[in-house]
Write an enzyme that holds these catalytic residues in place. Structure first.
Site, PDB file in Angstrom:
ATOM      1  N   THR A 125       0.865  -1.177   0.000  1.00 57.71           N
ATOM      2  CA  THR A 125       0.000   0.000   0.000  1.00 57.71           C
ATOM      3  C   THR A 125       0.900   1.225   0.000  1.00 57.71           C
ATOM      4  O   THR A 125       1.668   1.427   0.943  1.00 57.71           O
ATOM      5  CB  THR A 125      -0.899   0.035   1.246  1.00 57.71           C
ATOM      6  OG1 THR A 125      -1.638  -1.179   1.318  1.00 57.71           O
ATOM      7  CG2 THR A 125      -1.852   1.215   1.192  1.00 57.71           C
ATOM      8  N   LYS A 151      -7.499   1.181  -2.728  1.00 56.43           N
ATOM      9  CA  LYS A 151      -7.000   0.710  -1.421  1.00 56.43           C
ATOM     10  C   LYS A 151      -7.151   1.774  -0.336  1.00 56.43           C
ATOM     11  O   LYS A 151      -7.573   1.476   0.786  1.00 56.43           O
ATOM     12  CB  LYS A 151      -5.533   0.286  -1.558  1.00 56.43           C
ATOM     13  CG  LYS A 151      -4.873  -0.156  -0.266  1.00 56.43           C
ATOM     14  CD  LYS A 151      -5.483  -1.413   0.292  1.00 56.43           C
ATOM     15  CE  LYS A 151      -4.880  -1.763   1.643  1.00 56.43           C
ATOM     16  NZ  LYS A 151      -5.540  -2.916   2.271  1.00 56.43           N
ATOM     17  N   LYS A 175      -0.349   5.127   8.507  1.00 62.26           N
ATOM     18  CA  LYS A 175       0.196   5.445   7.172  1.00 62.26           C
ATOM     19  C   LYS A 175      -0.927   5.532   6.145  1.00 62.26           C
ATOM     20  O   LYS A 175      -1.008   6.490   5.361  1.00 62.26           O
ATOM     21  CB  LYS A 175       1.200   4.360   6.756  1.00 62.26           C
ATOM     22  CG  LYS A 175       1.742   4.538   5.337  1.00 62.26           C
ATOM     23  CD  LYS A 175       2.430   3.298   4.802  1.00 62.26           C
ATOM     24  CE  LYS A 175       1.429   2.266   4.321  1.00 62.26           C
ATOM     25  NZ  LYS A 175       2.037   1.154   3.568  1.00 62.26           N
TER      26      LYS A 175
HETATM   27  P1  NAD Z   1       5.984  -5.767   7.329  1.00 62.53           P
HETATM   28  O1  NAD Z   1       6.663  -4.616   7.950  1.00 62.53           O
HETATM   29  O2  NAD Z   1       5.714  -6.997   8.120  1.00 62.53           O
HETATM   30  O3  NAD Z   1       6.813  -6.226   6.009  1.00 62.53           O
HETATM   31  C1  NAD Z   1       7.570  -5.367   5.220  1.00 62.53           C
HETATM   32  C2  NAD Z   1       8.887  -6.063   4.949  1.00 62.53           C
HETATM   33  O4  NAD Z   1       9.663  -5.273   4.054  1.00 62.53           O
HETATM   34  C3  NAD Z   1       9.720  -6.251   6.200  1.00 62.53           C
HETATM   35  O5  NAD Z   1      10.001  -7.635   6.394  1.00 62.53           O
HETATM   36  C4  NAD Z   1      10.987  -5.440   5.917  1.00 62.53           C
HETATM   37  O6  NAD Z   1      12.164  -6.040   6.465  1.00 62.53           O
HETATM   38  C5  NAD Z   1      11.013  -5.440   4.422  1.00 62.53           C
HETATM   39  N1  NAD Z   1      11.796  -4.348   3.836  1.00 62.53           N
HETATM   40  C6  NAD Z   1      11.832  -3.038   4.206  1.00 62.53           C
HETATM   41  N2  NAD Z   1      12.678  -2.345   3.419  1.00 62.53           N
HETATM   42  C7  NAD Z   1      13.183  -3.243   2.534  1.00 62.53           C
HETATM   43  C8  NAD Z   1      14.109  -3.137   1.464  1.00 62.53           C
HETATM   44  N3  NAD Z   1      14.670  -1.962   1.134  1.00 62.53           N
HETATM   45  N4  NAD Z   1      14.407  -4.267   0.772  1.00 62.53           N
HETATM   46  C9  NAD Z   1      13.845  -5.438   1.093  1.00 62.53           C
HETATM   47  N5  NAD Z   1      12.960  -5.604   2.101  1.00 62.53           N
HETATM   48  C10 NAD Z   1      12.634  -4.516   2.804  1.00 62.53           C
HETATM   49  O7  NAD Z   1       4.634  -5.187   6.703  1.00 62.53           O
HETATM   50  P2  NAD Z   1       3.376  -6.022   6.168  1.00 62.53           P
HETATM   51  O8  NAD Z   1       2.346  -6.060   7.230  1.00 62.53           O
HETATM   52  O9  NAD Z   1       3.847  -7.277   5.521  1.00 62.53           O
HETATM   53  O10 NAD Z   1       2.839  -4.981   5.081  1.00 62.53           O
HETATM   54  C11 NAD Z   1       3.465  -4.837   3.813  1.00 62.53           C
HETATM   55  C12 NAD Z   1       2.616  -3.915   2.962  1.00 62.53           C
HETATM   56  O11 NAD Z   1       1.312  -4.476   2.812  1.00 62.53           O
HETATM   57  C13 NAD Z   1       2.412  -2.528   3.545  1.00 62.53           C
HETATM   58  O12 NAD Z   1       2.423  -1.597   2.493  1.00 62.53           O
HETATM   59  C14 NAD Z   1       1.046  -2.622   4.197  1.00 62.53           C
HETATM   60  O13 NAD Z   1       0.411  -1.361   4.281  1.00 62.53           O
HETATM   61  C15 NAD Z   1       0.331  -3.556   3.258  1.00 62.53           C
HETATM   62  N6  NAD Z   1      -0.765  -4.337   3.843  1.00 62.53           N
HETATM   63  C16 NAD Z   1      -0.628  -4.973   5.042  1.00 62.53           C
HETATM   64  C17 NAD Z   1      -1.685  -5.715   5.564  1.00 62.53           C
HETATM   65  C18 NAD Z   1      -1.589  -6.432   6.892  1.00 62.53           C
HETATM   66  O14 NAD Z   1      -2.628  -6.901   7.396  1.00 62.53           O
HETATM   67  N7  NAD Z   1      -0.413  -6.574   7.476  1.00 62.53           N
HETATM   68  C19 NAD Z   1      -2.884  -5.813   4.854  1.00 62.53           C
HETATM   69  C20 NAD Z   1      -2.986  -5.188   3.599  1.00 62.53           C
HETATM   70  C21 NAD Z   1      -1.914  -4.445   3.117  1.00 62.53           C
END
Ligand code: NAD
Length: 291
Positions: free
Chosen positions: A89, A164, A239
């Site tokens: 997102t 979204k 966010k």
């Molecule tokens: P998260 O923080 O668990 O995962 C993000 C991952 O990205 C982390 O493991 C981090 O180490 C990695 N990362 C950060 N910078 C990086 C880089 N430069 N190179 C490689 N890896 C890198 O977050 P999440 O909950 O998995 O969410 C991910 C996305 O999905 C977000 O944009 C969030 O808004 C969206 N989202 C999350 C949910 C939810 O329920 N968790 C639902 C829908 C959408």
């Protein structure tokens, strides 16, 4: 399966999504700055290495700035005609900017943020909302079918992100409404399980109540049953609410409930103890705030 996949960002959402693609028979090369092991995924040492020779590179990252940085690393490693499929997102501008860079390199881009949370990611029942060309959407479709139950082609690049942020503006407001109602029910001496029984089958129902109940021990398994470990972190909700308010400001939409939800999550994350907790931890927060 013949397609070779790269997957960058293997956190709460990315790891189970990548594992589902591997289970379906795709060769998946993964990279994350923190996560070093995911079932079925061959871990690479850099994002570019994970993207090398891939037909499709998926990204599941925290925000638009990180997406732009990762895109600058992976696009040069990808073949011409390959698809960059971002499921994070992010702001509409970042999605459009990365789409433009991909097009300049002869590659295609789809923004395809998801709904359904970690439960949907693990079960392969996410909803994808996608922006990009017809051809790009068609190329992503087989992967959407493995990771999700529904994919809607919303329009050109950025349209998925627009859908979204509208969805999550509703989610932020309904989670807050559900949590404050539980806190009120407590004060009125109404048992939380009875409250769930009624509301989950009455006109107050929502995903926040029915699928992700913020009260521990009530309703289906949710982060509330796990000490409010995310799940979907409160700071990610903040966010998304900032993204919807910025977008509303930019186009002149009136979104007072979204503004209030953003301010409450801002207080929770920045002034109180919400950082690192699931966004449903608004329930103990409201209980604490009451007198
Ligand atoms: P998260 O923080 O668990 O995962 C993000 C991952 O990205 C982390 O493991 C981090 O180490 C990695 N990362 C950060 N910078 C990086 C880089 N430069 N190179 C490689 N890896 C890198 O977050 P999440 O909950 O998995 O969410 C991910 C996305 O999905 C977000 O944009 C969030 O808004 C969206 N989202 C999350 C949910 C939810 O329920 N968790 C639902 C829908 C959408």
């Amino acid at each position: 399966n013949a397609l070779k996949i790269g997957f960058v960002g293997l956190g709460n959402m990315g790891a189970p999504m990548a594992a589902n693609l591997a289970r379906a028979g795709y060769v998946v090369a993964g990279y994350d700055t923190v996560v070093k092991e995911v079932t079925g995924v061959q871990m690479a040492n850099t994002a570019a290495a994970a993207a090398e020779g891939a037909d499709v590179v998926l990204t599941m990252l925290p925000n638009g700035d990180i997406l732009r940085t990762v895109a600058a690393e992976v696009l040069p490693a990808m073949a011409s005609g390959a698809l960059l499929l971002d499921c994070s997102t992010v702001d509409v501008d970042s999605a459009r900017a990365v789409a433009a860079v991909a097009a300049d390199n002869g590659q295609i881009f789809v923004d395809a943020p998801v709904s359904g949370g970690i439960g949907g990611a693990a079960a392969g029942t996410l909803t994808f909302m996608a922006g990009g060309s017809e051809a790009a959407f068609a190329k992503a479709q087989p992967l959407f079918e493995i990771m999700g139950q529904k994919a809607v082609h919303c329009g050109a690049a950025g349209a998925g992100q627009a859908a979204k942020i509208c969805n999550n503006m509703i989610l932020g407001a309904t989670m807050i409404a559900t949590c404050e109602a539980f806190a009120l029910a407590d004060k009125l001496g109404l048992d939380r399980a009875r409250m769930f029984d009624v509301v989950s089958t009455s006109s107050g129902y929502s995903w926040s109540m029915n699928a992700y109940c913020p009260a521990p021990g009530v309703g289906p398994q949710s982060p509330a049953d796990n000490g409010y470990q995310p799940g979907f972190a409160a700071e990610l909700m903040l966010k998304d609410l900032r993204l919807s308010q910025q977008a509303a400001e930019a186009v002149g939409a009136d979104t007072p409930m979204g503004a209030q939800a953003m301010e409450l999550y801002r207080q929770f994350v920045e002034d109180e103890d919400g950082l690192g907790l699931d966004f449903s931890a608004m329930l103990p927060r409201f209980v604490k705030q009451g007198r």
